[in-house]
Design an enzyme around this catalytic site. Structure first.
Site, PDB file in Angstrom:
ATOM      1  N   ARG A 113       0.830  -1.210   0.000  1.00  0.00           N
ATOM      2  CA  ARG A 113       0.000   0.000   0.000  1.00  0.00           C
ATOM      3  C   ARG A 113       0.865   1.260   0.000  1.00  0.00           C
ATOM      4  O   ARG A 113       1.878   1.328   0.718  1.00  0.00           O
ATOM      5  CB  ARG A 113      -0.929   0.017   1.217  1.00  0.00           C
ATOM      6  CG  ARG A 113      -1.912  -1.137   1.202  1.00  0.00           C
ATOM      7  CD  ARG A 113      -3.139  -0.909   2.060  1.00  0.00           C
ATOM      8  NE  ARG A 113      -3.893  -2.155   2.134  1.00  0.00           N
ATOM      9  CZ  ARG A 113      -4.676  -2.639   1.166  1.00  0.00           C
ATOM     10  NH1 ARG A 113      -4.844  -1.955   0.034  1.00  0.00           N
ATOM     11  NH2 ARG A 113      -5.305  -3.787   1.301  1.00  0.00           N
ATOM     12  N   ASP A 114       0.440   2.241  -0.795  1.00  0.00           N
ATOM     13  CA  ASP A 114       1.118   3.536  -0.805  1.00  0.00           C
ATOM     14  C   ASP A 114       0.928   4.205   0.556  1.00  0.00           C
ATOM     15  O   ASP A 114      -0.164   4.176   1.135  1.00  0.00           O
ATOM     16  CB  ASP A 114       0.557   4.417  -1.923  1.00  0.00           C
ATOM     17  CG  ASP A 114       1.451   5.603  -2.231  1.00  0.00           C
ATOM     18  OD1 ASP A 114       2.067   5.616  -3.311  1.00  0.00           O
ATOM     19  OD2 ASP A 114       1.536   6.524  -1.388  1.00  0.00           O
ATOM     20  N   ILE A 115       1.984   4.843   1.055  1.00  0.00           N
ATOM     21  CA  ILE A 115       1.938   5.452   2.387  1.00  0.00           C
ATOM     22  C   ILE A 115       1.042   6.697   2.410  1.00  0.00           C
ATOM     23  O   ILE A 115       0.561   7.098   3.464  1.00  0.00           O
ATOM     24  CB  ILE A 115       3.373   5.792   2.849  1.00  0.00           C
ATOM     25  CG1 ILE A 115       3.452   5.887   4.368  1.00  0.00           C
ATOM     26  CG2 ILE A 115       3.908   7.057   2.195  1.00  0.00           C
ATOM     27  CD1 ILE A 115       4.871   5.887   4.912  1.00  0.00           C
ATOM     28  N   ASN A 121       4.878   6.787 -13.302  1.00  0.00           N
ATOM     29  CA  ASN A 121       5.502   8.094 -13.493  1.00  0.00           C
ATOM     30  C   ASN A 121       6.958   7.865 -13.888  1.00  0.00           C
ATOM     31  O   ASN A 121       7.647   7.030 -13.285  1.00  0.00           O
ATOM     32  CB  ASN A 121       5.434   8.905 -12.199  1.00  0.00           C
ATOM     33  CG  ASN A 121       4.023   9.373 -11.891  1.00  0.00           C
ATOM     34  OD1 ASN A 121       3.275   9.748 -12.795  1.00  0.00           O
ATOM     35  ND2 ASN A 121       3.636   9.342 -10.629  1.00  0.00           N
ATOM     36  N   VAL A 142      10.443   8.416  -6.540  1.00  0.00           N
ATOM     37  CA  VAL A 142      11.226   7.247  -6.124  1.00  0.00           C
ATOM     38  C   VAL A 142      11.738   6.559  -7.383  1.00  0.00           C
ATOM     39  O   VAL A 142      10.944   6.077  -8.211  1.00  0.00           O
ATOM     40  CB  VAL A 142      10.372   6.278  -5.281  1.00  0.00           C
ATOM     41  CG1 VAL A 142      11.198   5.059  -4.886  1.00  0.00           C
ATOM     42  CG2 VAL A 142       9.826   6.976  -4.031  1.00  0.00           C
ATOM     43  N   HIS A 150       7.917   1.638 -10.327  1.00  0.00           N
ATOM     44  CA  HIS A 150       6.720   1.169  -9.618  1.00  0.00           C
ATOM     45  C   HIS A 150       5.486   1.523 -10.417  1.00  0.00           C
ATOM     46  O   HIS A 150       5.386   2.612 -10.985  1.00  0.00           O
ATOM     47  CB  HIS A 150       6.629   1.773  -8.213  1.00  0.00           C
ATOM     48  CG  HIS A 150       6.828   3.263  -8.178  1.00  0.00           C
ATOM     49  ND1 HIS A 150       8.063   3.846  -8.246  1.00  0.00           N
ATOM     50  CD2 HIS A 150       5.948   4.286  -8.107  1.00  0.00           C
ATOM     51  CE1 HIS A 150       7.943   5.160  -8.215  1.00  0.00           C
ATOM     52  NE2 HIS A 150       6.655   5.454  -8.139  1.00  0.00           N
ATOM     53  N   HIS A 162       1.610   2.394 -10.045  1.00  0.00           N
ATOM     54  CA  HIS A 162       0.544   2.765  -9.119  1.00  0.00           C
ATOM     55  C   HIS A 162      -0.728   2.069  -9.590  1.00  0.00           C
ATOM     56  O   HIS A 162      -1.105   2.193 -10.761  1.00  0.00           O
ATOM     57  CB  HIS A 162       0.285   4.268  -9.163  1.00  0.00           C
ATOM     58  CG  HIS A 162       1.416   5.131  -8.686  1.00  0.00           C
ATOM     59  ND1 HIS A 162       1.448   5.699  -7.436  1.00  0.00           N
ATOM     60  CD2 HIS A 162       2.551   5.542  -9.307  1.00  0.00           C
ATOM     61  CE1 HIS A 162       2.548   6.430  -7.296  1.00  0.00           C
ATOM     62  NE2 HIS A 162       3.237   6.358  -8.422  1.00  0.00           N
TER      63      HIS A 162
END
Ligand code: 5GP
Ligand code: ZN
Length: 120
Positions: free
Chosen positions: A31-33, A89, A98, A102, A104
């Site tokens: 999970r994204d923070i 991205n 980052v 990754h 999303h």
């Protein structure tokens, strides 16, 4: 190969905690923070590659594994029927923060237009 100063490599190694929702031999989903939607999961290769282009050049099969993991996550999170968005991205104009590639996976509400209109 892990990069010593990479946040997501540290999540892969367990040095930094994350809420993992799915794992395969070569991918990790957590999970994204700072979620931007009710479902906001990041899907990464365990192998360090900075961008989607670098990953595609290094191991194109792993790009497919990221897509498969994203689909499994979307189904497990219950957003596959109503729909969801998968985005990478890449670089400064896209706001990549980052530099460990990754995807999303976003869903759980209507996500609106992909981008605001281009006005020239
Ligand atoms: P980017 O802007 O590079 O496409 O996305 C980076 C994402 O990583 C952001 O959505 C951000 O909220 C997320 N993020 C940053 N630090 C952490 C962290 O320590 N743990 C988790 N789970 N997500 C993080
Ligand atoms: Zn990394």
């Amino acid at each position: 190969m892990a990069a010593d100063d990479c946040l997501f490599c540290r999540i892969v190694s367990g040095q930094i905690p994350a809420t993992v929702v799915h794992e395969t031999e070569r991918t990790l989903a957590f999970r994204d923070i700072a979620p931007k939607a009710p479902v906001h999961v990041l899907v990464i290769p365990k192998q360090h590659e900075p961008t989607l282009a670098a990953l595609a050049a290094a191991d194109s099969a792993l790009v497919g594994e990221l897509a498969s993991t994203a689909a499994v996550v979307a189904a497990a999170e219950g957003v596959d029927t109503d729909g969801y968005r998968v985005l990478f991205n890449t670089g400064p104009d896209a706001g990549q923060d980052v530099f460990h590639v990754h995807a999303h996976v976003l869903g759980g509400r209507p996500l609106g237009p992909m981008l605001s209109a281009f006005t020239g």
